[in-house]
Design a protein around this motif. Structure first.
Motif, short mmCIF file in Angstrom:
data_model
loop_
_atom_site.label_atom_id
_atom_site.label_comp_id
_atom_site.label_asym_id
_atom_site.label_seq_id
_atom_site.Cartn_x
_atom_site.Cartn_y
_atom_site.Cartn_z
N CYS A 186 44.31 19.28 26.00
CA CYS A 186 43.68 20.27 25.12
C CYS A 186 43.35 21.48 25.98
O CYS A 186 42.71 21.33 27.02
CB CYS A 186 42.41 19.69 24.50
SG CYS A 186 41.52 20.90 23.50
N TYR A 188 41.43 24.06 25.30
CA TYR A 188 40.27 24.86 24.91
C TYR A 188 39.18 24.98 25.97
O TYR A 188 38.44 25.95 26.00
CB TYR A 188 39.68 24.32 23.60
CG TYR A 188 40.52 24.62 22.36
CD1 TYR A 188 41.63 25.45 22.41
CD2 TYR A 188 40.17 24.08 21.13
CE1 TYR A 188 42.38 25.72 21.28
CE2 TYR A 188 40.92 24.35 19.98
CZ TYR A 188 42.02 25.17 20.07
OH TYR A 188 42.75 25.44 18.94
N GLY A 189 39.06 23.96 26.82
CA GLY A 189 38.11 24.08 27.94
C GLY A 189 36.65 24.23 27.56
O GLY A 189 35.95 25.06 28.16
N CYS A 190 36.17 23.43 26.63
CA CYS A 190 34.74 23.48 26.30
C CYS A 190 33.96 23.06 27.55
O CYS A 190 34.40 22.17 28.29
CB CYS A 190 34.41 22.56 25.13
SG CYS A 190 35.38 22.97 23.67
N PHE A 192 31.39 21.33 28.41
CA PHE A 192 30.86 19.99 28.67
C PHE A 192 31.94 18.92 28.73
O PHE A 192 31.65 17.75 28.97
CB PHE A 192 29.86 19.60 27.57
CG PHE A 192 30.42 19.83 26.18
CD1 PHE A 192 31.30 18.91 25.62
CD2 PHE A 192 30.10 20.98 25.46
CE1 PHE A 192 31.85 19.12 24.38
CE2 PHE A 192 30.65 21.20 24.22
CZ PHE A 192 31.53 20.27 23.67
N CYS A 193 33.19 19.29 28.49
CA CYS A 193 34.24 18.30 28.25
C CYS A 193 35.10 18.08 29.48
O CYS A 193 35.42 19.02 30.21
CB CYS A 193 35.10 18.78 27.09
SG CYS A 193 36.44 17.67 26.68
N THR A 196 40.08 18.99 29.46
CA THR A 196 40.97 20.05 29.96
C THR A 196 41.20 19.86 31.46
O THR A 196 42.32 19.99 31.95
CB THR A 196 40.40 21.44 29.63
OG1 THR A 196 40.09 21.48 28.24
CG2 THR A 196 41.39 22.55 29.95
N ASP A 236 43.11 14.23 21.79
CA ASP A 236 41.84 14.97 21.85
C ASP A 236 41.71 15.94 20.71
O ASP A 236 40.62 16.19 20.21
CB ASP A 236 41.78 15.75 23.17
CG ASP A 236 41.81 14.77 24.31
OD1 ASP A 236 40.91 13.94 24.35
OD2 ASP A 236 42.77 14.82 25.10
N ASN A 237 42.81 16.53 20.31
CA ASN A 237 42.79 17.46 19.19
C ASN A 237 44.13 17.27 18.48
O ASN A 237 45.14 17.87 18.88
CB ASN A 237 42.60 18.88 19.71
CG ASN A 237 41.96 19.76 18.67
OD1 ASN A 237 42.06 19.48 17.47
ND2 ASN A 237 41.32 20.83 19.10
N LYS A 304 32.61 27.30 23.26
CA LYS A 304 33.23 26.72 22.08
C LYS A 304 33.06 27.67 20.89
O LYS A 304 32.85 27.24 19.74
CB LYS A 304 32.61 25.33 21.77
CG LYS A 304 33.44 24.52 20.80
CD LYS A 304 33.28 23.02 20.92
CE LYS A 304 34.27 22.33 20.01
NZ LYS A 304 34.38 20.89 20.21
N PHE A 306 35.15 29.17 19.31
CA PHE A 306 36.19 29.09 18.27
C PHE A 306 35.65 28.30 17.07
O PHE A 306 36.22 28.32 16.00
CB PHE A 306 37.48 28.48 18.81
CG PHE A 306 37.34 27.12 19.44
CD1 PHE A 306 37.40 25.97 18.66
CD2 PHE A 306 37.12 26.99 20.81
CE1 PHE A 306 37.26 24.72 19.24
CE2 PHE A 306 36.99 25.73 21.40
CZ PHE A 306 37.06 24.60 20.61
#
Ligand code: B12
Ligand code: SF4
Length: 502
Positions: A186, A188-190, A192-193, A196, A236-237, A304, A306
């Protein structure tokens, strides 16, 4: 639900080795029992995988196994993030003989071969010829023989009522949730996650054909053995590439490979009406959405943005219109959260179609940008929280409220979301839906309540049933009435079926 990695690595094990799988969540054993089992089965190598929240227990097990003279290799996100801890290179005790860093699809066969020769190395990394990390392509993807595996330890039907339901012959005597991946990664690189960082931002997919084949095999197995099988697409997505997700769902529908399924999809991707139509047509039932917060400032803080809180209601209504419901996940203790966050969030949630809200506190996992930011700011109160694991306990102080406030807000959100009153409101709001649909929704609510409130024993369940007796009585009455109606109408409709032209 079984963890996929064990089944995947078993399928990738070179011939000539026997692999036995134990899931510490589904079949808990203490150190002594585990060592006895390993000796009885004459096991030569133990592989242990764990998320951060399970790592302290995993280390305890590994220590006992190594003390019994059996080598241990550890893998998964936590040891990839801090391998020195497992190898005892950080000043602490050593827990593993070897660690597998990152995705182990290609290194696992090497690990097994080295262990068989008694030449286990300390670190296994998937590197290409130039020393750069190489991500497996997922094409080809191994066939996981779910239909030939003993999945008894993962039956979701409680052992006490299993024989009764099996005798009744409805197929509900055995229910399994099977993890299937259709892709990894994924971008997006939030903040807390770990995803990525771990899987990289290069997204990889299996072929549609390979996923459809796996579904068809599962479907045949479920039919033959009169079981209920559901699928969790653990990507993940799942809709990260909408075009490809649509093409996969179309292929599933065309092959008649539908099984009830769940997946994680971010809210921004659910704007697409055609995608949601295809989710419904391919038997998608529950979509897990990381809403995280209803406050845009919080969302921007954790990278996040988005996620658009203003469109949450529209997304959930779009799904509910097609009979699809959501598991909505929220984080409390974000930097812009203040006391009252539970009330504000619940007010929004209660205006949406009924779903399964879950709430957690912001948790800094090692190697995430969040962890680094909190370390730099000196805000971690339990820097190695995983070594002293405690469910729902914070590891840092939020900016605008205390740790105790955050716990109180979490408690309030869980309590109100799964109270008998809220259960009644939720079921009443879908009174136009078929009765089996409503009963399922209610049972799922009772199960989800257990994520926060311990309800493991018979006593806890008895209390839960007592607290919800009104709703149980009303659903049972409606169910019986409907079943009687169908039974009485059956001969007439059978006759009319026979009268239909061929
Ligand atoms: C499906 C999933 C869930 C499901 C089900 C879990 C299950 N039974 O499978 C649900 C929704 C319930 C869930 C819940 C949670 N999850 Co989750 N989940 C995932 C998810 C999306 C997929 C896991 C998966 O199967 N991946 C595919 C397999 C192939 O990858 P893998 O497990 O990493 O295995 C590969 C390698 O790591 C390696 N490997 C792994 N283990 C081992 C062991 C050995 C010996 C070897 C050699 C190699 C090896 O080889 C494999 C093949 O390459 C991952 C993200 C992700 N994409 O992995 C998050 C993830 C694992 N979850 C995460 C978290 C935080 C949670 C929760 C704590 C969330 C919460 N706040 O409640 C809970 C904990 C629940 C619990 N008590 O178990 C984090 C863990 C981070 C960390 N450092 O621990 C992840 C990484 C996502 C994230 N946001 O960062 N989760
Ligand atoms: S969208 Fe989900 S999987 Fe992707 S980085 Fe954000 S939290 Fe992680």
């Amino acid at each position: 639900m079984p963890h996929l990695w064990m089944f995947l690595l078993k399928a990738l094990t070179p011939e000539g080795h026997e692999v036995l799988l134990i899931d510490g969540n589904a079949s808990p054993m203490n150190e002594e029992q585990l060592v006895r089992y390993i000796r009885r089965e004459k096991i030569g190598l133990v592989g242990i995988g764990a998320m951060t929240r399970m790592i302290a227990r995993a280390y305890r097990m590994a220590d006992a196994i190594r003390a019994a003279g059996v080598p241990v290799v550890m893998g998964g996100p936590h040891v990839t993030e801090i391998p020195d801890e497992a190898l005892g290179r950080d000043g602490g005790p050593r827990h593993a003989d070897a660690v597998a860093l990152g995705e182990a699809d290609e290194t696992w066969p090497r690990i097994v071969a080295d262990a068989a020769r008694g030449q286990l190395k300390e670190i296994y990394e998937p590197l290409d010829e130039t020393g750069k990390e190489r991500k497996p392509s997922l094409q080809p993807y191994p066939e996981i023989p779910w239909d030939k595996m003993d999945l008894e330890q993962f039956d979701l039907v409680p052992g006490v009522i299993r024989p009764l339901l099996k005798r009744q012959g409805s197929g509900w005597g055995s229910v399994h949730m099977i993890p299937i991946e259709s892709g990894r990664g994924c971008p997006y690189g939030c903040e807390f996650c770990t995803v990525t960082g771990f899987f990289g931002d290069s997204i990889r997919f299996r072929t549609n054909e390979s996923v459809v084949d796996e579904l068809l095999r599962l479907k045949r197995h479920a039919r033959k053995n009169r079981k209920q099988v559901m699928v969790f697409f653990i990507d993940d997505n799942f809709a990260i590439n909408i075009k490809r997700t649509k093409s996969l769902l179309r292929d599933i529908i065309a092959a008649g490979a539908q099984l009830p399924w769940t997946a994680q999809i971010s809210a921004n991707l659910l704007r697409d009406e055609e995608l949601v139509d295809l989710i419904a047509a391919s038997d998608g039932k529950w979509i897990f959405i990381g809403m995280e917060s209803i406050d845009s400032v919080n969302l921007a803080d954790v990278n996040k943005n988005f996620n658009k809180p203003a469109e949450y209601a529209a997304v959930l209504n779009r799904l509910a219109d097609r009979g699809i419901y959501s598991i909505t996940s929220f984080i409390f203790g974000l930097d812009n959260d203040t006391v009252g966050v539970a009330d504000r969030t619940l007010k929004e949630i209660e205006s949406w179609p009924p779903g399964l809200p879950i709430f957690g506190q912001l948790t800094p996992f090692p190697s995430t940008p969040l962890f680094e930011r909190l370390v730099k700011a000196g805000r971690l109160t339990r820097p190695k929280h995983w070594l002293d694991f405690a469910p729902f306990q914070m590891a840092h102080t939020p900016l605008k409220m205390s740790i105790a406030d955050t716990h109180a807000e979490l408690n309030k959100a869980w309590k109100r979301s799964y109270s008998p009153e809220r259960n009644q409101q939720a079921i009443a709001s879908i009174s136009d839906k078929p009765i089996d649909h409503r009963i399922m929704h209610f049972i799922t609510r009772l199960i989800f309540r257990g994520i926060y409130f311990p309800q493991m024993g018979k006593r806890a369940w008895a209390k839960l049933v007592l607290d919800n007796r009104r709703l149980i009585y009303s659903l049972t009455r409606q169910g019986v009435a409907e079943w009687r109606g169908q039974r009485d109408a059956a001969p007439a409709s059978a006759v009319s079926e026979n009268l239909k032209p061929a």
